[in-house]
Design an enzyme around this catalytic site. Structure first.
Site, PDB file in Angstrom:
ATOM      1  N   HIS A  13      -5.306  11.552  -7.307  1.00 50.79           N
ATOM      2  CA  HIS A  13      -4.293  12.580  -7.101  1.00 50.79           C
ATOM      3  C   HIS A  13      -4.420  13.725  -8.102  1.00 50.79           C
ATOM      4  CE1 HIS A  13      -1.417   9.741  -4.701  1.00 50.79           C
ATOM      5  NE2 HIS A  13      -2.593   9.917  -4.137  1.00 50.79           N
ATOM      6  N   HIS A  55     -10.805   6.564   1.727  1.00 52.26           N
ATOM      7  CA  HIS A  55     -10.243   5.847   2.864  1.00 52.26           C
ATOM      8  C   HIS A  55     -11.296   5.022   3.603  1.00 52.26           C
ATOM      9  CE1 HIS A  55      -6.130   7.936   3.493  1.00 52.26           C
ATOM     10  NE2 HIS A  55      -6.452   7.921   2.216  1.00 52.26           N
TER      11      HIS A  55
END
EC number: 1.11.1.21
Length: 782
Positions: free
Chosen positions: A291, A112
């Site tokens: 993920h 992020h």
């Protein structure tokens, strides 16, 4: 510079805003209550925020005197990585780790931090650790990254100034992947931290009440950012934005507007990841790779969670999103509202994410927080362990943005290749992760440390190694004579040199004169550069003739150096024509890039929509944006790293040098074109003449005439990119310095200094302390 829609809190505005009066008294309010006194932007929402050029300066930096490369070199990188690795598997009571390992949440933190990068203007990214400051620190999508950074404080404290937060965040992401068995391909240090909040970057038109956790629901409101509704013709994200919504890094994991539509989610994914410089293979690698680890947190509804860090109470000491339920962490953690993990092995690198995605059918469900997510419809599907409670298991989870990879035909094909070849998947994820975390660092020559990846990547805008000595002072004199012999005008030489350098962006360190990419596709074909084509051809002949006469190991010269040197010749001649003698500094050593070293599609993003320095506007500008040209111009000056005085003096010099892209007379307020005079400023500030608007075809005041007050006879013409230096109070104050009777000598000195700054902006191979300084007569030195 690319189109930015209107947003009064960012300093951007539309023509309509300029022309229509608004109530100036708004103040800063939350829920209708004023929380702080009105600012200048509240009073005058259309004002040009020139002060943004001076943010994050030396006065804000406690380490302004630090030699960052030397300091970084003192770090024992293996010891640092060992310290990070120990931290990853040492849980603390105030924020227990999921599965006994902080690695997944640290991967998210690093991702992020880097994922704010956008290719349109190069802003965002991990390079300055802006995740520590508003607004990024308090975006809902960055929920609980404050905990990750606070966990890292003991490591940062140990290494002090030598280790920037920006480097630590990225390196921790690498170490986190490695501790879970994933082989990263390198780490380049050298990032330097910012020291203040970013109130200049335009992140979108949305106005979210960040004191209200329920405002996460406002993510469904996409008006203003998207040109149409999902599935409608012309559906596109406005420039220069990259995220699908304010306060998100990429896309809403529940689908566009939380609609749960995987196919629509795939469209958003392709647009947003593309805006962040990722192709389809890289996009799938990042999503599937990221993920493979950890879990998402949605144990508690958003409206029960406290304010983000920027709005948190003082006693929270910079930590936000207080959770009042249970322990407030561990199994009660709330982050994005979706609950669960993607694989049965959340701290191990394997291919189970893609195996599960394609092996099972998935059905929509809701998380405890009420968010839309997906679980396997097959009850025999494997379970995933609870992150904190032994013996407790849960169903696997997928987000709508995960199912998108399965339903989109292109993404599906890439996934199938990765399923069939796990080594290929590993390699592609390693390269995509490296690109994600290093994309905004610029050329590889800026990377520091022993772990720099050996491979050169085209997204680094590589340059060939220089294999010959640089030219001597005598060679430079000989080359100057050859430039004069071409018969090219001062205007053409200055315009071409400037055009080669003006692509530089301080944001992601791309562009600039080194490499002579102005002679290559796509830059040579940009409409703004048409004037340069015959000039570059003539200067190529100068370089070729010089090199043809060199024997053995004698010095050679690159086209890039000749273009810059020709600009120096033009400025010296222009100063002489104005009665000033000055020697413009020239530092040789540039090299020429090849077409194969230039990613045409990615470099195309550097093409200007508006270039105020050369009085260029994209022909269909009015049809694609309502943003006034001078706001693009301010953005361009900011990307070049200019101060307000440098912006003013550079523009005034370029005007009298005749550097408009099309040779027009707009803003060329002089009868002595090619002489480095202060005529631009004296004309701009005179009251003997008067300006009148001459609206364009759309009725907008984009062109102006300067007329004699008594006779009405037209004297000059101008654009908004000219008159802004007289209409804006801060810029006019600077212009008056050069318009004054004693301004000429200061003007020449200052113009030469900023000209050299621009020509050297991308010379990361040169120690600034060893570069030549302008040599001026005593009369100009005062």
């Amino acid at each position: 510079m690319t189109a930015n829609p209107a947003a009064d809190a960012t300093g951007y505005s539309t023509y309509d805003d300029v022309l229509e009066g608004k109530c100036p008294f708004g103040g800063n309010t939350v829920g209708g209550a004023q929380t702080s006194p009105p600012t200048l932007s509240d009073w005058y929402p259309d004002r040009l925020r020139v002060e943004q050029l001076h943010r994050d300066g030396r006065a804000a930096d406690p380490l302004a005197d630090l030699d960052h490369p030397a300091a970084f070199a003192t770090i024992d990188l293996e010891e640092l990585k060992a310290d990070i690795t120990r931290l990853l598997t040492t849980s603390v009571s105030w924020w227990p780790s999921d599965y006994g390992n902080y690695a997944p949440q640290m991967v998210r933190m690093a991702w992020h931090s880097a994922g704010t990068y956008r290719i349109a203007d190069g802003r965002g990214g991990a390079g300055q650790a802006m995740q520590r400051f508003a607004p990024i620190s308090s975006w809902w999508d960055n929920g609980n990254t404050d905990k990750s950074r606070r966990l890292l404080w003991p490591v940062k404290q140990k290494y002090g100034a030598a280790l920037s937060w920006a480097d630590l965040i990225v390196l921790t992401g690498n170490c986190a992947l490695e501790v879970m068995g994933f082989p990263t391909i390198g780490f380049g240090g050298g990032r330097r931290d910012a020291w203040e909040a970013d109130d200049a970057t335009y992140w979108g038109p949305e106005h979210l009440d960040m004191t209200d956790p329920g405002s996460y629901d406002d993510m469904v409101d996409r008006s203003g950012r998207w040109t149409a509704e999902p599935g409608e013709p012309g559906y596109e994200l406005q420039q220069p934005l990259a995220a699908s919504h304010q306060a998100l890094i990429y896309v809403n994991p529940e689908g566009p507007g939380a609609n749960g539509d995987p196919a629509a989610s795939a469209v958003d994914i392709r647009i947003t990841f593309g805006r962040m410089a990722m192709n389809d293979v890289e996009t799938v690698a990042l999503i599937a790779g990221g993920h493979a680890f950890g879990k998402s947190h949605g144990a508690v509804p958003a409206d029960q969670i406290g304010a983000p860090p920027e709005n948190a109470p003082m006693e929270a000491m910079g930590l936000g999103w207080h959770n009042p339920v249970g322990s407030g962490n561990a199994e009660h953690t709330m982050t994005n509202g979706i609950e669960g993990s993607w694989t049965p092995s959340p701290t191990q690198w394997d291919n189970s994410y893609l195996e599960n995605l394609f092996r099972y059918e998935w059905e929509q469900t809701r998380s405890p927080a009420g968010a839309l997510q997906w679980t396997p419809s097959d009850p025999s599907a494997p379970k995933t362990p609870d992150a904190h409670r032994a013996g407790v298991e849960h169903s696997l989870m997928m987000m709508t943005s995960d199912i998108a990879l399965k339903v989109d035909p292109v993404y599906r094909e890439v996934c199938q290749r990765f399923l069939a070849d796990f080594d290929l998947f590993t390699d592609e994820f390693a390269k995509a992760w490296h690109k994600l975390t290093h994309r905004d660092m610029g050329p590889k020559s800026r990377y520091l440390g022993p772990d720099v990846a050996a491979e050169d990547f085209i997204w680094q805008d590589p340059l060939p190694a220089r294999e010959h000595p640089v030219v001597s002072a005598a060679d430079v004199d000989r080359l100057k004579r050859a430039v004069h012999d071409t018969g090219l005008s001062v205007s053409d030489l200055a315009f071409t040199a400037f055009s080669s350098a003006v692509t530089h962006r301080e944001s992601d360190k791309r562009g600039g004169a080194n490499g002579a990419r102005i002679a290559l596709e796509p830059q040579k074909d940009w409409p703004v550069n048409r004037r340069t084509v015959p000039v570059v051809a003539a200067l190529r002949d100068v370089a070729a003739a010089f090199n043809a006469s060199a024997v053995g190991d004698a010095a050679r010269v690159s086209l890039a150096d000749v273009i810059v040197l020709a600009g120096c010749v033009a400025v010296e001649d222009a100063a002489a024509a104005a009665g000033s003698t000055v020697s413009v500094p020239f530092t040789p050593g540039r090299v020429d890039a090849t077409q194969d070293q230039t990613d045409v599609a990615q470099f195309q993003w550097l093409a200007p929509v508006v270039d105020g320095f050369r009085n260029y506007e994209q022909p269909d500008l009015a049809s694609v944006t309502d943003v006034a040209p001078e706001r693009f111009f301010l953005d361009e000056a900011s990307l070049l790293g200019l101060t307000a005085p440098e912006w003013v003096v550079l523009t005034g010099g370029l005007r009298v040098l005749g550097c408009n892209h099309d040779g027009s007379a707009h803003g060329v307020f002089t009868e002595r074109v090619g002489a480095l005079t202060t005529d631009f400023f004296t004309t701009l500030t005179t009251m003997d003449l008067q300006w009148a608007a001459a609206d364009d075809a759309a009725g907008r005041p984009t062109r102006f005439t300067l007329d004699d007050r008594d006779t009405g006879v037209q004297v000059h013409t101008a654009t908004r990119n000219d008159l802004v230096f007289g209409s804006n109070a801060q810029l006019r104050a600077v212009a008056e310095v050069y318009a004054a009777r004693d301004g000429q000598e200061r003007f020449v000195r200052d113009f030469v200094a900023v000209w050299d700054k621009l020509m050297m902006a991308d010379r990361y191979d040169v120690d600034p302390s060893t570069a030549p300084t302008p040599r001026v007569p005593a009369a100009l030195a005062g």
